[in-house]
Scaffold this active site. Structure first.
Site, mmCIF file in Angstrom:
data_model
loop_
_atom_site.group_PDB
_atom_site.id
_atom_site.type_symbol
_atom_site.label_atom_id
_atom_site.label_comp_id
_atom_site.label_asym_id
_atom_site.label_seq_id
_atom_site.Cartn_x
_atom_site.Cartn_y
_atom_site.Cartn_z
ATOM 1 N N HIS A 138 -20.978 -19.494 -57.287
ATOM 2 C CA HIS A 138 -19.791 -18.668 -57.542
ATOM 3 C C HIS A 138 -18.922 -18.630 -56.286
ATOM 4 O O HIS A 138 -19.435 -18.631 -55.171
ATOM 5 C CB HIS A 138 -20.217 -17.241 -57.939
ATOM 6 C CG HIS A 138 -19.047 -16.449 -58.446
ATOM 7 N ND1 HIS A 138 -18.162 -15.831 -57.592
ATOM 8 C CD2 HIS A 138 -18.591 -16.224 -59.703
ATOM 9 C CE1 HIS A 138 -17.213 -15.251 -58.325
ATOM 10 N NE2 HIS A 138 -17.459 -15.467 -59.603
ATOM 11 N N ASN A 194 -20.091 -11.717 -66.053
ATOM 12 C CA ASN A 194 -20.616 -11.646 -64.688
ATOM 13 C C ASN A 194 -20.265 -10.264 -64.144
ATOM 14 O O ASN A 194 -19.115 -10.011 -63.801
ATOM 15 C CB ASN A 194 -19.978 -12.759 -63.841
ATOM 16 C CG ASN A 194 -20.369 -12.642 -62.382
ATOM 17 O OD1 ASN A 194 -21.243 -11.856 -62.016
ATOM 18 N ND2 ASN A 194 -19.713 -13.425 -61.536
ATOM 19 N N GLU A 216 -13.545 -22.001 -62.140
ATOM 20 C CA GLU A 216 -12.943 -20.714 -61.776
ATOM 21 C C GLU A 216 -12.004 -20.921 -60.592
ATOM 22 O O GLU A 216 -12.451 -20.933 -59.439
ATOM 23 C CB GLU A 216 -14.026 -19.710 -61.370
ATOM 24 C CG GLU A 216 -15.018 -19.397 -62.472
ATOM 25 C CD GLU A 216 -15.676 -18.035 -62.268
ATOM 26 O OE1 GLU A 216 -15.640 -17.238 -63.214
ATOM 27 O OE2 GLU A 216 -16.190 -17.751 -61.168
ATOM 28 N N GLY A 253 -10.072 -12.029 -60.280
ATOM 29 C CA GLY A 253 -9.835 -10.638 -59.923
ATOM 30 C C GLY A 253 -8.399 -10.339 -59.519
ATOM 31 O O GLY A 253 -8.103 -9.283 -58.972
ATOM 32 N N SER A 303 -9.732 -13.907 -64.432
ATOM 33 C CA SER A 303 -8.854 -12.966 -65.135
ATOM 34 C C SER A 303 -8.788 -13.217 -66.639
ATOM 35 O O SER A 303 -7.723 -13.086 -67.256
ATOM 36 C CB SER A 303 -7.454 -12.969 -64.521
ATOM 37 O OG SER A 303 -7.508 -12.522 -63.176
ATOM 38 N N LYS A 344 -21.107 -8.869 -61.452
ATOM 39 C CA LYS A 344 -20.984 -8.793 -59.987
ATOM 40 C C LYS A 344 -21.737 -7.560 -59.472
ATOM 41 O O LYS A 344 -22.795 -7.232 -59.989
ATOM 42 C CB LYS A 344 -19.510 -8.829 -59.581
ATOM 43 C CG LYS A 344 -18.785 -10.043 -60.197
ATOM 44 C CD LYS A 344 -17.405 -10.283 -59.676
ATOM 45 C CE LYS A 344 -16.801 -11.512 -60.364
ATOM 46 N NZ LYS A 344 -15.487 -11.851 -59.862
ATOM 47 N N GLU A 367 -17.423 -16.367 -54.808
ATOM 48 C CA GLU A 367 -17.722 -15.272 -53.869
ATOM 49 C C GLU A 367 -18.928 -15.621 -53.008
ATOM 50 O O GLU A 367 -18.993 -15.232 -51.837
ATOM 51 C CB GLU A 367 -17.916 -13.959 -54.647
ATOM 52 C CG GLU A 367 -16.574 -13.425 -55.139
ATOM 53 C CD GLU A 367 -16.616 -12.709 -56.469
ATOM 54 O OE1 GLU A 367 -17.692 -12.224 -56.867
ATOM 55 O OE2 GLU A 367 -15.554 -12.655 -57.130
#
Ligand code: 13P
Length: 254
Positions: A95, A9, A168, A174, A214, A11, A97
């Site tokens: 996701h 991904n 996730e 991250g 991660s 991003k 985010e």
């Protein structure tokens, strides 16, 4: 038997030229890898060029998001049929985010997942708890709610090969702080049981559950060796060919 699926991904990263350089290297170096499915999710501006470059390879091009309507007055949005037209075969929905910064509720995620499947594409449905939710002992309840919304109205028995769940944990995205293989496996096993209860054990066995948060070459093998971890959704480490290739190779059945 489930074929592991490793997706990068990207991003909000990479120009068209940078995207093409990366997928050219992946195409060249992953051509001979067997027993693992691979995908990349570029930004929309690069997606068509990436899909073209990947023609003739087994690497899938994925969208990072889509709208739930197909066409119309939705300024700034991209629909699942248009992603298919551009060469995508999978779309990531829900996701964290998107959930955190763009207001995607589980109900919206479900609408998006249904739109993706209706367009003939595969849906990668993301779930995962915030750190505060984990600390409050609510991880499994949060994941259950996200699964219920994200898979609402979906006949998973008919579409098991086109549905992937990505677990996730938000606190691991991250941050460099990966869930331990045991922490991840606990949630993955719970998701598999949820799928068995909601659909059938056969359907649950067929649906792949990726881990994301991660993932790096140094931890990929330990995570993906867990019984219910069927690949990875990789952020930062998918931006470098060598790291992503090492993660893909770690997913090969031994
Ligand atoms: P990182 O691998 O950078 O933690 O990102 C994970 C992720 O969000 C993939 O979708």
């Amino acid at each position: 038997m489930r074929t592991p699926f490793v997706v990068g991904n990207w991003k909000l990263n990479k120009t068209i030229a940078e995207s093409l350089a990366l997928v050219t290297e992946l195409k060249n170096q992953l051509g001979a890898v067997k027993g693992v499915a691979v995908g990349v999710a570029p930004v929309f501006t690069s997606l068509h060029s990436v899909a073209k470059r990947l023609e003739g390879s087994a690497i899938a091009t994925c969208g990072q998001n889509c709208h739930f309507e197909t066409t119309g007055a939705w300024t700034g949005e991209v629909s699942a049929p248009l992603l298919a037209d551009a060469g995508a075969t999978w779309v990531i929905v829900g996701h964290s985010e998107r959930r955190q910064f763009f207001g995607d509720t589980s109900e919206i995620v479900g609408k998006k997942a249904r739109a993706v499947l209706a367009a003939g594409l595969g849906a990668i449905v993301c779930v995962g708890e915030l750190l505060a939710e984990r600390d409050a002992g609510r991880t499994l309840a949060v994941v259950d709610d996200q699964l219920a919304g994200g898979l609402a109205g979906i006949d998973a028995a008919a579409a098991a090969s086109k549905i992937v769940i990505a677990y996730e944990p938000v606190w691991a995205i991250g941050t460099g702080r990966t869930a331990t293989p045991a922490q991840a496996q606990e949630v993955h096993a719970h998701i598999r049981k949820w799928l068995a209860d909601r659909f059938t054990p056969t359907t649950a066995d067929a649906i792949r559950i990726q881990y994301g948060g991660s993932v790096k070459p140094s931890n990929a093998e330990a995570l993906m060796s867990e019984k219910d971890i069927d690949g990875a959704l990789v952020g930062g480490a998918s931006l470098e060919a060598a790291d992503f290739i090492a993660i893909v190779k770690a997913a090969r059945p031994s």
